[in-house]
Motif scaffolding. Structure first.
Motif, PDB file in Angstrom:
ATOM      1  N   PHE B 102       0.817  -1.221   0.000  1.00  0.00           N
ATOM      2  CA  PHE B 102       0.000   0.000   0.000  1.00  0.00           C
ATOM      3  C   PHE B 102       0.854   1.276   0.000  1.00  0.00           C
ATOM      4  N   VAL B 103       1.893   1.307   0.823  1.00  0.00           N
ATOM      5  CA  VAL B 103       2.665   2.553   0.951  1.00  0.00           C
ATOM      6  C   VAL B 103       3.384   2.930  -0.346  1.00  0.00           C
ATOM      7  N   GLN B 104       3.523   1.990  -1.267  1.00  0.00           N
ATOM      8  CA  GLN B 104       4.185   2.291  -2.539  1.00  0.00           C
ATOM      9  C   GLN B 104       3.221   2.800  -3.610  1.00  0.00           C
ATOM     10  N   LEU B 105       1.918   2.578  -3.391  1.00  0.00           N
ATOM     11  CA  LEU B 105       0.953   2.813  -4.474  1.00  0.00           C
ATOM     12  C   LEU B 105       1.000   4.241  -5.002  1.00  0.00           C
ATOM     13  N   SER B 106       1.132   5.196  -4.076  1.00  0.00           N
ATOM     14  CA  SER B 106       1.058   6.599  -4.516  1.00  0.00           C
ATOM     15  C   SER B 106       2.271   6.977  -5.372  1.00  0.00           C
ATOM     16  N   LEU B 107       3.324   6.165  -5.332  1.00  0.00           N
ATOM     17  CA  LEU B 107       4.512   6.458  -6.139  1.00  0.00           C
ATOM     18  C   LEU B 107       4.300   6.081  -7.602  1.00  0.00           C
ATOM     19  N   MET B 108       3.246   5.321  -7.859  1.00  0.00           N
ATOM     20  CA  MET B 108       3.068   4.738  -9.184  1.00  0.00           C
ATOM     21  C   MET B 108       2.054   5.528 -10.011  1.00  0.00           C
ATOM     22  N   ASN B 109       2.283   5.525 -11.304  1.00  0.00           N
ATOM     23  CA  ASN B 109       1.353   6.140 -12.240  1.00  0.00           C
ATOM     24  C   ASN B 109       0.265   5.110 -12.561  1.00  0.00           C
ATOM     25  N   ILE B 110      -0.860   5.242 -11.918  1.00  0.00           N
ATOM     26  CA  ILE B 110      -1.910   4.233 -12.034  1.00  0.00           C
ATOM     27  C   ILE B 110      -2.803   4.586 -13.222  1.00  0.00           C
ATOM     28  N   ILE B 111      -2.691   3.780 -14.250  1.00  0.00           N
ATOM     29  CA  ILE B 111      -3.294   4.118 -15.533  1.00  0.00           C
ATOM     30  C   ILE B 111      -4.816   4.101 -15.474  1.00  0.00           C
ATOM     31  N   GLY B 112      -5.364   3.128 -14.776  1.00  0.00           N
ATOM     32  CA  GLY B 112      -6.827   3.094 -14.624  1.00  0.00           C
ATOM     33  C   GLY B 112      -7.222   3.956 -13.440  1.00  0.00           C
ATOM     34  N   LEU B 138      -1.096   9.931   5.552  1.00  0.00           N
ATOM     35  CA  LEU B 138      -0.022  10.930   5.623  1.00  0.00           C
ATOM     36  C   LEU B 138       1.311  10.286   5.251  1.00  0.00           C
ATOM     37  N   LEU B 139       1.538   9.117   5.794  1.00  0.00           N
ATOM     38  CA  LEU B 139       2.788   8.384   5.560  1.00  0.00           C
ATOM     39  C   LEU B 139       2.997   8.076   4.077  1.00  0.00           C
ATOM     40  N   SER B 140       1.894   7.821   3.370  1.00  0.00           N
ATOM     41  CA  SER B 140       2.028   7.325   1.999  1.00  0.00           C
ATOM     42  C   SER B 140       1.590   8.348   0.942  1.00  0.00           C
ATOM     43  N   TYR B 141       1.302   9.586   1.358  1.00  0.00           N
ATOM     44  CA  TYR B 141       0.903  10.650   0.411  1.00  0.00           C
ATOM     45  C   TYR B 141      -0.330  10.251  -0.391  1.00  0.00           C
ATOM     46  N   THR B 142      -1.305   9.660   0.318  1.00  0.00           N
ATOM     47  CA  THR B 142      -2.529   9.202  -0.347  1.00  0.00           C
ATOM     48  C   THR B 142      -3.717  10.052   0.103  1.00  0.00           C
ATOM     49  N   PRO B 143      -4.507  10.567  -0.827  1.00  0.00           N
ATOM     50  CA  PRO B 143      -5.676  11.361  -0.447  1.00  0.00           C
ATOM     51  C   PRO B 143      -6.733  10.508   0.273  1.00  0.00           C
ATOM     52  N   SER B 214      17.336   6.150  -7.164  1.00  0.00           N
ATOM     53  CA  SER B 214      17.019   7.492  -7.643  1.00  0.00           C
ATOM     54  C   SER B 214      15.607   7.574  -8.221  1.00  0.00           C
ATOM     55  N   MET B 215      15.133   6.456  -8.771  1.00  0.00           N
ATOM     56  CA  MET B 215      13.779   6.466  -9.333  1.00  0.00           C
ATOM     57  C   MET B 215      12.756   6.663  -8.223  1.00  0.00           C
ATOM     58  N   ALA B 216      13.016   6.036  -7.064  1.00  0.00           N
ATOM     59  CA  ALA B 216      12.080   6.136  -5.946  1.00  0.00           C
ATOM     60  C   ALA B 216      11.933   7.594  -5.510  1.00  0.00           C
ATOM     61  N   LEU B 217      13.031   8.339  -5.552  1.00  0.00           N
ATOM     62  CA  LEU B 217      12.967   9.743  -5.131  1.00  0.00           C
ATOM     63  C   LEU B 217      12.164  10.565  -6.134  1.00  0.00           C
ATOM     64  N   GLU B 218      12.374  10.272  -7.400  1.00  0.00           N
ATOM     65  CA  GLU B 218      11.616  10.971  -8.447  1.00  0.00           C
ATOM     66  C   GLU B 218      10.128  10.641  -8.328  1.00  0.00           C
ATOM     67  N   GLN B 219       9.842   9.380  -8.033  1.00  0.00           N
ATOM     68  CA  GLN B 219       8.445   8.959  -7.883  1.00  0.00           C
ATOM     69  C   GLN B 219       7.809   9.642  -6.677  1.00  0.00           C
ATOM     70  N   LYS B 220       8.582   9.812  -5.633  1.00  0.00           N
ATOM     71  CA  LYS B 220       8.058  10.491  -4.443  1.00  0.00           C
ATOM     72  C   LYS B 220       7.705  11.945  -4.782  1.00  0.00           C
ATOM     73  N   ARG B 221       8.594  12.574  -5.558  1.00  0.00           N
ATOM     74  CA  ARG B 221       8.320  13.961  -5.980  1.00  0.00           C
ATOM     75  C   ARG B 221       6.998  14.047  -6.751  1.00  0.00           C
ATOM     76  N   LYS B 222       6.810  13.079  -7.634  1.00  0.00           N
ATOM     77  CA  LYS B 222       5.568  13.054  -8.421  1.00  0.00           C
ATOM     78  C   LYS B 222       4.361  12.856  -7.508  1.00  0.00           C
ATOM     79  N   ALA B 223       4.519  11.978  -6.523  1.00  0.00           N
ATOM     80  CA  ALA B 223       3.407  11.717  -5.600  1.00  0.00           C
ATOM     81  C   ALA B 223       3.043  12.994  -4.852  1.00  0.00           C
ATOM     82  N   LEU B 224       4.066  13.728  -4.423  1.00  0.00           N
ATOM     83  CA  LEU B 224       3.810  14.978  -3.691  1.00  0.00           C
ATOM     84  C   LEU B 224       3.126  16.004  -4.602  1.00  0.00           C
ATOM     85  N   ASN B 225       3.546  16.034  -5.849  1.00  0.00           N
ATOM     86  CA  ASN B 225       2.901  16.953  -6.791  1.00  0.00           C
ATOM     87  C   ASN B 225       1.439  16.585  -7.014  1.00  0.00           C
ATOM     88  N   ARG B 226       1.187  15.285  -7.132  1.00  0.00           N
ATOM     89  CA  ARG B 226      -0.205  14.847  -7.320  1.00  0.00           C
ATOM     90  C   ARG B 226      -1.034  15.208  -6.096  1.00  0.00           C
TER      91      ARG B 226
END
Lengths: 199, 630
Positions: B102-112, B138-143, B214-226
């Protein structure tokens, strides 16, 4: 309408869910704004089951505050006393099916079984009207709820809900032989009211 | 009869009485949800019951009960990556099981799209704690969206699904027990089924889907932006409601079911506080909150369980230098239990005694004997515990797991002295056995739990050679949550399947000592347990019988079914009271004189009690007492 709060209680397996949803839907058929909520614990059978129904325009929460119930409906004697003592308001009404499913503490002899007299005493001090119902000719104990519902209907205990509304609600929820059997019990006449501590 | 399945698939808009859990399923249908998964747990099983009411051929989405919450989450995630709108639902503590994924989900670009429906349990009605899962958000940046009643469950799911599909991120719909189980008339919209695009659209180019370095950090940035995009959306959302009572002095910020308790409490007040009821509880609509704080001298934060809103709102007020007095939680009581109307009245009376008086009626003392949850009449666990207790010394240690058998910790059995979570009993027992040569350790477990989370603990006991005994109470179902099928049941939610045989799994893992017994055969169970605990290696006793409640229900439907019960021969009965005090089946009723009778409303005639009577006074009704085994 002025708010009307109904607290239903019994033991898991007695059919509190069915009588509660019947009243909920009957209230809706009668045109009342209505909400309800069920609370059940861990056990499949033998634990406390509580359902609350609230009718009226200004009802917000589905949960009834302490001792604000106008009507308590119980399918078991110990739960009837609990409901009358903790949830009914002064001057409220208690209707219960006079059967006993002894709690563990009674079976272990740590506490005494509740008598009908115990209920009458408590209700007397709190100005609560008590109605106890029982039929000794029921083929299936799972229909005790319908005996209680029939008496609630006969006495017009819930404001604005009439026989037709209960029947429509039952028709919403059941079909086939289950509907026939329950409707047969519901349509029976005045159930014999047991004399004090006859059981 | 109004069939729930017909209602859930109705094309035209309609209004109907619905439970929160049922309203959710209608929303899934309308939203075009394509894949749904779960593991059973209160307060959510009625969601699956509503799904089951739609015949499989007409069900517009795939549903399964997965092996556990983590698997269910992974399945829904996989489906979402193929472009489907997916949903996973489970109870509060299920999120602990699912957390690693679960904590990784927000890092991913979920197409559906992916909606995670949580059934939190303030008041711990049917859970081992009342954990506040907003912390995970809060921990996982999930709305998180949180409804207060069945109508909001329906609308908020639709909102969560749209948001998830638009921003390609997971969204939590957080329900609580009395939102799941509340019923009211809900106005549902029309359903216009759209053709499904079932082409598998997964494309690694939409990723990265490999959260490493490094990808994980970039994904985290994207999650925060979302998340920031969600915040901006939430600022405009009309789901966050402000009730303006023209009170410049006092305001309340609240959410979920406590909002209804608040409305109940302030209904009678003349100078009602203004209210900001949040639908978006993470991320907070910062500007909306700044506006509300700025318009009041005092703001009460009314939130159930932990101070998640309070901390963030205080930080906002500090950053913005808003001169407002924020009243949060004042003592530990404010952190504990459900925010019922009674509790909210008490809390408000403490904060604003001039506005709200203490409850007219405080909790009255309960005049009736308590009724604790217990094993059903005729339950096989009772029969087993009665035997196991005789096989063990008082000093031996018994470890419980999650399931119906957990209830054995109570008198008169007191079997299973510690409990943690799903599947924990074997490994906890292994730890209790270290340096311990004087006290046997016996762990209990049900068969649904066995597949859910117990295998690592069992493998560990084999691999690291922990000489404890596991009693696997195999009843063929997930009984406590309402008889859902599991891997060893012989069918899944949708169809008949091969059973995964528990015994062969254990043999395959290398358990050398496996014993089997019918749960109801007490003497044999005692004997096998004696043998098993004498072995200085990991051993398993499988105590097997279909859940008697389910078994009995199925038998009732068979033609020619005859109700079975036991009876007590009052002449033979010597008032020893083993049946009522030690065996403790709820069927046995004791009168003031100590006479025991059978409650015919309860007895299901399994006959396991017959073995327990020293006077051989119990017999099947209509037969002479034989004293034989069941």
């Amino acid at each position: 309408m002025t708010p009307f709060n109904i607290h239903l209680t019994g033991v898991g397996g007695q059919g509190i869910g069915l009588i509660s949803e019947t009243i909920l839907r009957a209230a809706d058929h009668a045109g009342h704004p209505v909400k309800s909520v069920d609370t059940h614990g861990l056990a499949q059978r033998g634990g406390m089951v509580v359902s609350q129904i609230r009718m009226g325009d200004f009802v917000c929460s589905p949960l009834i505050p302490h001792r604000q119930a106008d009507l308590a409906i119980s399918l078991e004697r110990h739960e009837a006393l609990r409901a009358a003592g903790t949830m009914l308001k002064e001057g409220g009404v208690l209707i219960y099916y006079n059967t006993i499913w002894q709690p563990l503490s009674v079976r272990l002899k740590e506490r005494t079984e509740i008598s009908q007299q115990d209920i009458h005493w408590l209700c007397q001090t709190r100005g609560i009207e008590v109605i106890s119902v029982f039929r000794d000719d029921l083929a299936d104990s799972r229909m005790q709820n319908m005996v209680v519902l029939a008496e609630i209907c006969r006495r017009g205990m819930i404001p604005g809900i009439q026989r037709i509304h209960y029947e429509k609600a039952m028709d919403d929820l059941m079909t086939g032989t289950m509907l026939e059997k329950n409707m047969a019990i519901f349509s029976l006449g005045h159930p014999p009211v047991t004399p004090l501590d006859a059981r | 009869m109004k069939k729930m399945g017909d209602m859930l698939l109705r094309k035209a808009a309609f209004a109907e009485i619905a439970m929160g859990n049922t309203a959710l399923v209608r929303a899934m249908v309308e939203a075009g949800t394509r894949v749904v998964s779960s593991y059973p747990g209160s307060p959510t099983p009625e969601i699956a019951a509503a799904i089951a009411s739609i015949p499989r051929a007409q069900r517009p989405f795939y549903f399964e009960f997965s092996t556990n919450e983590k698997v269910a989450t992974e399945l829904a995630y996989g489906a979402a990556l193929n472009g489907h709108l997916a949903t996973v639902f489970f109870k509060s503590v299920g999120l602990n099981v699912a957390a690693d994924t679960f904590v990784q989900l927000s890092l991913m670009n979920i197409i559906g799209g992916l909606v995670v429906v949580l059934g939190d349990d303030p008041g711990a009605n049917s859970s081992q704690n009342e954990q506040d899962n907003r912390h995970y958000a809060l921990l996982s940046y999930t709305p998180v969206l949180e409804p207060a009643d069945p109508a909001e469950v329906y609308h908020y799911y639709l909102e969560a699904a749209r948001l998830s599909q638009r921003l390609h991120m997971p969204v939590i719909l957080r329900l609580t027990t009395h939102v799941c189980h509340a019923k009211q008339k809900v106005s549902f919209g029309a359903w216009n089924p759209q053709p499904n695009d079932d082409s598998p659209r997964f494309d690694p180019a939409n990723g990265p889907y490999i959260p490493l370095t490094s990808m994980a950090l970039e994904q985290k940035r994207k999650a925060l932006n979302r998340l920031e995009q969600v915040r901006r959306h939430a600022e405009q959302s009309d789901l966050n409601v402000t009730i303006d009572n023209g009170n410049a002095k006092r305001g309340v910020i609240t959410m979920g079911l406590p909002f209804l308790s608040l409305m109940e409490t302030v209904g009678e007040v003349t100078a009602q506080p203004d209210i900001l009821k949040l639908a978006y509880v993470h991320p907070l609509p910062r500007e909306t909150i700044v506006g509300f704080l700025s318009g009041h001298r005092q703001v009460k934060i009314l939130e159930e369980l932990d101070n998640v809103l309070e901390n963030q709102i205080k930080a906002i007020a500090f950053d913005q230098k808003i001169p407002v007095d924020i009243i949060g939680k004042t003592g530990t009581d404010d952190w504990v239990g459900e925010y019922t109307p009674d509790k909210v009245r008490q809390i408000l009376a403490q904060s604003w005694p001039d506005m709200i008086s203490q409850s007219r009626e405080t909790a009255a003392q309960d005049p009736a004997p308590p009724r604790v949850a217990q094993l059903c009449p005729g339950c096989g666990h009772r029969s087993a515990f009665h035997a196991i207790r005789q096989a063990l010394a008082d000093t031996d240690i018994t470890v419980a797991d999650i399931g119906c058998h957990t209830l054995g910790f109570q008198p008169p059995y007191e079997m299973g002295q510690l409990l943690m979570c799903m599947g924990a009993s074997t490994a906890m027992g292994s730890g209790l056995r270290l340096f311990n040569t004087s006290r046997k350790v016996v762990a209990f477990m049900g068969d649904s739990t066995f597949f859910h989370a117990a295998l690592p603990g069992i493998v560990n006991a084999i691999f690291n050679q922990h000489p404890i005994t596991l009693i696997l109470m195999e009843n063929g179902t997930t009984a406590m949550t309402g008889h859902q099928d599991h891997a060893a049941s012989g069918s899944n939610f949708n169809e008949v399947t091969d059973k995964i045989p528990v015994r062969r799994v254990l043999e395959g893992l290398g358990v050398n000592h496996i014993f089997e017994v019918d749960t109801y055969q007490q003497a044999k169970l005692i004997d096998l347990l004696d043998q098993a605990t004498a072995i200085d290696e990991f051993s398993v006793v499988i105590a097997r019988h279909p859940c008697m409640l389910k078994f009995n229900r199925e038998q009732r439907k068979q033609p020619g079914y005859r109700q079975r019960q036991v009876t007590i021969d009052q002449n033979a009965c010597q008032r020893i009271h083993t049946c009522v005090e030690t065996f403790g089946c709820p069927t046995f009723t004791r009168d003031a004189q100590g006479n025991i009778t059978v409650n015919t409303d309860l007895c299901i005639g399994d006959g396991s009690c017959i073995q327990t009577c020293p006077s051989k006074a119990i017999a099947p009704a209509g037969q002479k007492q034989s004293g034989g085994a069941a």
